[in-house]
Design a protein around this motif. Structure first.
Motif, PDB file in Angstrom:
ATOM      1  N   GLU A 173       4.280   6.057  -5.617  1.00  0.00           N
ATOM      2  CA  GLU A 173       3.677   5.812  -6.704  1.00  0.00           C
ATOM      3  C   GLU A 173       3.234   7.091  -7.283  1.00  0.00           C
ATOM      4  O   GLU A 173       2.926   7.909  -8.187  1.00  0.00           O
ATOM      5  CB  GLU A 173       4.039   4.657  -7.676  1.00  0.00           C
ATOM      6  N   ALA A 174       1.696   6.817  -6.666  1.00  0.00           N
ATOM      7  CA  ALA A 174       0.611   7.623  -7.083  1.00  0.00           C
ATOM      8  C   ALA A 174       0.775   9.059  -6.844  1.00  0.00           C
ATOM      9  O   ALA A 174       0.894  10.029  -7.826  1.00  0.00           O
ATOM     10  CB  ALA A 174      -0.832   6.959  -6.488  1.00  0.00           C
ATOM     11  N   ALA A 175       1.451   9.868  -6.038  1.00  0.00           N
ATOM     12  CA  ALA A 175       1.414  10.894  -5.260  1.00  0.00           C
ATOM     13  C   ALA A 175       2.634  11.150  -6.023  1.00  0.00           C
ATOM     14  O   ALA A 175       2.447  13.022  -6.674  1.00  0.00           O
ATOM     15  CB  ALA A 175       2.689  11.098  -3.842  1.00  0.00           C
ATOM     16  N   ARG A 176       3.496  10.100  -6.979  1.00  0.00           N
ATOM     17  CA  ARG A 176       5.235  10.953  -7.636  1.00  0.00           C
ATOM     18  C   ARG A 176       4.118  11.296  -9.385  1.00  0.00           C
ATOM     19  O   ARG A 176       4.656  12.518 -10.065  1.00  0.00           O
ATOM     20  CB  ARG A 176       6.252  10.030  -8.024  1.00  0.00           C
ATOM     21  N   LYS A 177       2.827  10.481  -9.703  1.00  0.00           N
ATOM     22  CA  LYS A 177       2.842  10.575 -10.625  1.00  0.00           C
ATOM     23  C   LYS A 177       1.851  11.924 -10.733  1.00  0.00           C
ATOM     24  O   LYS A 177       1.581  12.633 -11.453  1.00  0.00           O
ATOM     25  CB  LYS A 177       1.742   9.615 -11.476  1.00  0.00           C
ATOM     26  N   ARG A 178       1.243  11.858  -9.505  1.00  0.00           N
ATOM     27  CA  ARG A 178       0.224  13.873  -9.597  1.00  0.00           C
ATOM     28  C   ARG A 178       1.691  14.643  -9.361  1.00  0.00           C
ATOM     29  O   ARG A 178       1.035  15.606 -10.564  1.00  0.00           O
ATOM     30  CB  ARG A 178      -0.563  13.511  -8.131  1.00  0.00           C
ATOM     31  N   SER A 179       1.865  15.086  -9.040  1.00  0.00           N
ATOM     32  CA  SER A 179       3.120  16.003  -8.814  1.00  0.00           C
ATOM     33  C   SER A 179       4.270  15.867 -10.323  1.00  0.00           C
ATOM     34  O   SER A 179       4.303  16.770 -10.858  1.00  0.00           O
ATOM     35  CB  SER A 179       4.513  15.285  -7.946  1.00  0.00           C
TER      36      SER A 179
ATOM     37  N   LEU B 214       2.304   1.754  -3.592  1.00  0.00           N
ATOM     38  CA  LEU B 214       0.850   2.266  -4.701  1.00  0.00           C
ATOM     39  C   LEU B 214       1.066   3.803  -4.369  1.00  0.00           C
ATOM     40  O   LEU B 214       0.779   4.756  -5.452  1.00  0.00           O
ATOM     41  CB  LEU B 214      -0.520   1.486  -4.662  1.00  0.00           C
ATOM     42  N   ALA B 215       0.780   4.560  -2.568  1.00  0.00           N
ATOM     43  CA  ALA B 215       1.366   6.012  -2.422  1.00  0.00           C
ATOM     44  C   ALA B 215       2.097   6.251  -2.630  1.00  0.00           C
ATOM     45  O   ALA B 215       1.673   7.508  -3.423  1.00  0.00           O
ATOM     46  CB  ALA B 215       0.215   5.351  -0.905  1.00  0.00           C
TER      47      ALA B 215
ATOM     48  N   SER C 161       2.404  15.386 -13.305  1.00  0.00           N
ATOM     49  CA  SER C 161       2.077  16.278 -13.747  1.00  0.00           C
ATOM     50  C   SER C 161       1.396  17.668 -14.005  1.00  0.00           C
ATOM     51  O   SER C 161       0.159  17.762 -14.658  1.00  0.00           O
ATOM     52  CB  SER C 161       0.542  15.416 -14.126  1.00  0.00           C
TER      53      SER C 161
ATOM     54  N   ARG D  27      -6.948  15.741 -19.547  1.00  0.00           N
ATOM     55  CA  ARG D  27      -8.271  14.729 -18.163  1.00  0.00           C
ATOM     56  C   ARG D  27      -8.653  14.487 -20.766  1.00  0.00           C
ATOM     57  O   ARG D  27      -8.141  13.240 -21.017  1.00  0.00           O
ATOM     58  CB  ARG D  27      -8.541  14.206 -17.889  1.00  0.00           C
TER      59      ARG D  27
ATOM     60  N   ASP E  75       1.311  -1.137  -0.301  1.00  0.00           N
ATOM     61  CA  ASP E  75      -0.316   0.532  -0.235  1.00  0.00           C
ATOM     62  C   ASP E  75       1.368   1.165  -0.255  1.00  0.00           C
ATOM     63  O   ASP E  75       0.552   2.233  -0.114  1.00  0.00           O
ATOM     64  CB  ASP E  75      -1.268  -0.334   1.552  1.00  0.00           C
TER      65      ASP E  75
END
Length: 71
Positions: free
Chosen positions: A21-27, A18-19, A29, A64, A15
């Protein structure tokens, strides 16, 4: 055979990964503050990227939709 604590620890690691990785993708973009709203081009205070939540939401929706379009 792993016990409940081992299973929980492994799940926590998954978990967390995954969190992160998601934060890195958000930052990656997210737009960089440039002094103007990325949606309506209004001048902004230092460090801001949008003048309000509506502009942010409009910009995110447009990005999007651009990603979904076939060019």
């Amino acid at each position: 055979m792993p016990d409940t604590a081992d299973i929980a620890a492994e799940r926590e690691q998954i978990d967390t990964a995954l969190a992160i990785e998601a934060a890195r993708k958000r930052s990656a973009s997210s737009p960089v503050p440039c002094g103007r709203c990325y949606n309506c081009d209004e001048f902004l205070a230092e460090g801001l990227t949008f003048c309000n939540a509506d502009c942010r939401d409009d910009w995110q929706l447009r990005k999007r939709m651009q990603g979904m379009s076939i060019t």
